[in-house]
Design a protein around this motif. Sequence first.
Motif, mmCIF file in Angstrom:
data_model
loop_
_atom_site.group_PDB
_atom_site.id
_atom_site.type_symbol
_atom_site.label_atom_id
_atom_site.label_comp_id
_atom_site.label_asym_id
_atom_site.label_seq_id
_atom_site.Cartn_x
_atom_site.Cartn_y
_atom_site.Cartn_z
ATOM 1 N N SER A 55 0.823 -1.211 0.000
ATOM 2 C CA SER A 55 0.000 0.000 0.000
ATOM 3 C C SER A 55 0.855 1.258 0.000
ATOM 4 O O SER A 55 0.553 2.224 -0.715
ATOM 5 C CB SER A 55 -0.924 0.002 1.231
ATOM 6 O OG SER A 55 -1.978 -0.921 1.065
ATOM 7 N N VAL A 56 1.919 1.252 0.790
ATOM 8 C CA VAL A 56 2.816 2.413 0.822
ATOM 9 C C VAL A 56 3.423 2.643 -0.558
ATOM 10 O O VAL A 56 3.544 3.783 -1.027
ATOM 11 C CB VAL A 56 3.926 2.213 1.875
ATOM 12 C CG1 VAL A 56 5.014 3.273 1.730
ATOM 13 C CG2 VAL A 56 3.337 2.259 3.277
ATOM 14 N N THR A 57 3.781 1.552 -1.230
ATOM 15 C CA THR A 57 4.364 1.661 -2.576
ATOM 16 C C THR A 57 3.368 2.259 -3.564
ATOM 17 O O THR A 57 3.710 3.138 -4.362
ATOM 18 C CB THR A 57 4.815 0.277 -3.067
ATOM 19 O OG1 THR A 57 5.798 -0.249 -2.174
ATOM 20 C CG2 THR A 57 5.404 0.372 -4.471
ATOM 21 N N LEU A 58 2.113 1.790 -3.504
ATOM 22 C CA LEU A 58 1.107 2.308 -4.432
ATOM 23 C C LEU A 58 0.857 3.795 -4.197
ATOM 24 O O LEU A 58 0.744 4.573 -5.153
ATOM 25 C CB LEU A 58 -0.198 1.524 -4.276
ATOM 26 C CG LEU A 58 -1.268 1.821 -5.332
ATOM 27 C CD1 LEU A 58 -0.824 1.316 -6.694
ATOM 28 C CD2 LEU A 58 -2.610 1.191 -4.943
ATOM 29 N N VAL A 59 0.788 4.197 -2.943
ATOM 30 C CA VAL A 59 0.582 5.612 -2.628
ATOM 31 C C VAL A 59 1.773 6.446 -3.089
ATOM 32 O O VAL A 59 1.606 7.551 -3.640
ATOM 33 C CB VAL A 59 0.343 5.802 -1.115
ATOM 34 C CG1 VAL A 59 0.378 7.280 -0.742
ATOM 35 C CG2 VAL A 59 -0.988 5.182 -0.708
ATOM 36 N N ALA A 60 2.979 5.923 -2.897
ATOM 37 C CA ALA A 60 4.180 6.635 -3.327
ATOM 38 C C ALA A 60 4.188 6.826 -4.844
ATOM 39 O O ALA A 60 4.534 7.909 -5.346
ATOM 40 C CB ALA A 60 5.428 5.880 -2.877
ATOM 41 N N VAL A 61 3.796 5.778 -5.567
ATOM 42 C CA VAL A 61 3.711 5.893 -7.027
ATOM 43 C C VAL A 61 2.670 6.947 -7.407
ATOM 44 O O VAL A 61 2.883 7.756 -8.321
ATOM 45 C CB VAL A 61 3.359 4.535 -7.658
ATOM 46 C CG1 VAL A 61 3.071 4.689 -9.153
ATOM 47 C CG2 VAL A 61 4.491 3.541 -7.446
#
Length: 235
Positions: A55-61
């Motif tokens: 989830s953190v990765t998707l938000v960062a993207v």
Amino acid sequence: MAALAVLTAGLAIAFRLWPWPDLLISALFHDPAKGFAFAGRVVWDGVLLANKAASVTLVAVGLVMVPVGLWRRRAEGSSAARYWGMVLLLYLIGPGLLVNGLLKHVFGRARPEQIVDFGGQAPFTAAWEISGYCRSACSFVSAEMAAGTALTTALAIGALWFDGRPAAGRFRGLALLSLGLLLLTAVQRIGSGRHFLSDLVFAALLMTMLAFGLACLLWPRTARSCTVQPRLNAP
């Protein structure tokens, strides 16, 4: 959307009037002598960590792609900016404001590991029953399940949003992987004594409704019908 709303309302009534499935399912993972089976297990803790990291990765993207899409100022760039904006709004409104900011505080439900039935001191309360037995980091609903559902639904919508483009295949593959991770996360939350079945069910339903509701608002072809359909590539 309407079907999801009816399903959610029906299950809310059912879990409120007949809450025994919550205790029954949690009891399957509990040993009075040893506690909950998955509590403190490295492998299952790794599942939870992977769920959060995804989830953190998707938000960062999303934080990168929104300004990139706006900078392109083309039809494709505008569509991408709207999609990633939807992802950011989904996480902000869902796991952020609705779950952690509102539901956990309002309902104050003690976690399975905290109730008398499983060796704790707090009484059991049903889903949607307001109580004061928990004051922070409460059980209803599951923030991890909300974030995982936001991940899965966002990727599934992405596969439709970008249908006909090379990115659609990647979104489909990632959506399937995230669905598997979501199911493992659900098992981990129950098996570790951190959440009841209803905490997970309503987190998933609320996030799914929110995700498709945001798609209705931000996806031009679905603005009138509020129905997500394939092959909608309008900017």
